[in-house]
Write an enzyme that holds these catalytic residues in place. Structure first.
Site, PDB file in Angstrom:
ATOM      1  N   SER A  77       0.397  -8.265  11.621  1.00 15.47           N
ATOM      2  CA  SER A  77       1.676  -8.698  11.468  1.00 15.47           C
ATOM      3  C   SER A  77       2.441  -8.316  12.932  1.00 15.47           C
ATOM      4  O   SER A  77       2.036  -7.402  13.611  1.00 15.47           O
ATOM      5  CB  SER A  77       2.338  -7.885  10.438  1.00 15.47           C
ATOM      6  OG  SER A  77       1.767  -8.029   9.254  1.00 15.47           O
TER       7      SER A  77
HETATM    8  N1  SAH Z   1      -1.243  -5.124   6.882  1.00 11.14           N
HETATM    9  C1  SAH Z   1      -1.959  -5.628   7.865  1.00 11.14           C
HETATM   10  C2  SAH Z   1      -1.583  -7.069   7.786  1.00 11.14           C
HETATM   11  C3  SAH Z   1      -2.672  -7.973   6.879  1.00 11.14           C
HETATM   12  S1  SAH Z   1      -2.366  -9.524   6.603  1.00 11.14           S
HETATM   13  C4  SAH Z   1      -1.983  -5.424   9.100  1.00 11.14           C
HETATM   14  O1  SAH Z   1      -1.444  -4.080   9.481  1.00 11.14           O
HETATM   15  O2  SAH Z   1      -2.868  -5.659   9.949  1.00 11.14           O
HETATM   16  C5  SAH Z   1      -2.491  -9.389   4.782  1.00 11.14           C
HETATM   17  C6  SAH Z   1      -3.899  -9.049   4.345  1.00 11.14           C
HETATM   18  O3  SAH Z   1      -4.025  -9.077   2.927  1.00 11.14           O
HETATM   19  C7  SAH Z   1      -5.165  -9.927   4.800  1.00 11.14           C
HETATM   20  O4  SAH Z   1      -6.018  -9.213   5.472  1.00 11.14           O
HETATM   21  C8  SAH Z   1      -5.442 -10.424   3.110  1.00 11.14           C
HETATM   22  O5  SAH Z   1      -6.862 -10.541   3.272  1.00 11.14           O
HETATM   23  C9  SAH Z   1      -5.234  -9.089   2.404  1.00 11.14           C
HETATM   24  N2  SAH Z   1      -5.246  -9.535   0.911  1.00 11.14           N
HETATM   25  C10 SAH Z   1      -4.624 -10.835   0.413  1.00 11.14           C
HETATM   26  N3  SAH Z   1      -4.663 -10.894  -0.919  1.00 11.14           N
HETATM   27  C11 SAH Z   1      -5.224  -9.514  -1.224  1.00 11.14           C
HETATM   28  C12 SAH Z   1      -5.383  -8.913  -2.601  1.00 11.14           C
HETATM   29  N4  SAH Z   1      -5.172  -9.354  -3.440  1.00 11.14           N
HETATM   30  N5  SAH Z   1      -5.863  -7.574  -2.387  1.00 11.14           N
HETATM   31  C13 SAH Z   1      -6.065  -6.945  -1.190  1.00 11.14           C
HETATM   32  N6  SAH Z   1      -5.937  -7.706   0.153  1.00 11.14           N
HETATM   33  C14 SAH Z   1      -5.494  -8.786  -0.065  1.00 11.14           C
END
Ligand code: SAH
Length: 225
Positions: A77
């Site tokens: 993000s």
């Molecule tokens: N917090 C992260 C941003 C991640 S983007 C950072 O600091 O980099 C969102 C993430 O959520 C992605 O990696 C995606 O694979 C994950 N995601 C999507 N659906 C999910 C689920 N049901 N359970 C766990 N992770 C999930």
């Protein structure tokens, strides 16, 4: 003797974080100047080496004012969004926090600078493994990474003082609401994939749920196995 001092100074110079100035500027211009005042959040963002949570080719872009691709179709993000979401849950020392969507592990590291324990779940195995390794490399011992579907939360560690969901869900997962402590705060982007979503704050007050819409955001979708 003089030579030794010279070598020591040279060594110290190269040991310092080459991105420190960029990071301090990022906090000032992108975060403080946009109104985030929580001193714990600002200090955490000044500390976490964001460039160590992105792929090698993205290192020089790590402190830019935007999300970045981290592979597997996912993103780290934008710094402001990380600060904004962290400030919303009002993190404090002593807390136990759950994050859904580990991604790069950067948001988990920011939380880990403030709270006691961070539990984080990532559905994409590659990303979860890499985040775990990067968190270890950066010395975060209070972050626990699990690979799986975050929809069910982490029942064996519940309840949590706060829950932060970093992927956009069409509905708020009930298991996450159940795993929130009384007085706890949860933040989650809610809406359809590919569209703008609403950032929703959920508070559990005397067993009742209060929701507040904090405005438009855009996140990658919450997926299911
Ligand atoms: N917090 C992260 C941003 C991640 S983007 C950072 O600091 O980099 C969102 C993430 O959520 C992605 O990696 C995606 O694979 C994950 N995601 C999507 N659906 C999910 C689920 N049901 N359970 C766990 N992770 C999930």
């Amino acid at each position: 003797m003089k030579h030794i001092y010279f070598i020591m100074i040279l060594f110290a110079y190269f040991q310092t974080d080459p991105y420190r100035t960029e990071r301090l500027n990022m906090v000032k211009s992108q975060i403080e100047n946009r109104g985030i005042k929580n001193p714990l959040v600002l200090e955490a963002m000044r500390k976490v080496p964001r460039h160590l949570f992105v792929p090698e080719y993205q290192k020089s872009n790590a402190y830019e004012d935007r999300p970045l691709s981290i592979g597997d179709g996912q993103t780290i993000s934008q710094p402001y969004i990380v600060a904004h979401m962290t400030a919303i849950i009002n993190p404090l020392k002593g807390m136990k926090v759950l994050e859904i969507g580990t991604g790069s592990g950067y948001q988990a590291a920011v939380l880990a600078e403030i709270v006691d324990q961070v539990f984080t779940i990532e559905i994409v195995e590659n990303l979860g493994k890499r985040a775990k390794a990067d968190l270890e490399k950066s010395g975060y011992k209070n972050v626990f990474v699990k690979i799986g579907d975050g929809y069910q939360g982490w029942p064996s560690e519940a309840p949590f003082d706060a829950i932060l969901v970093t992927a956009a869900a069409e509905n708020i997962p009930q298991p996450l609401i159940d795993q929130l402590k009384e007085g706890g705060r949860m933040v989650i982007p809610v809406g359809k994939q590919g569209e703008v979503q609403d950032l929703i704050l959920i508070e559990k007050i005397k067993g009742k749920i209060r929701t507040t819409n904090l405005g438009a955001v855009r996140f990658v979708p919450f997926t299911r196995n």
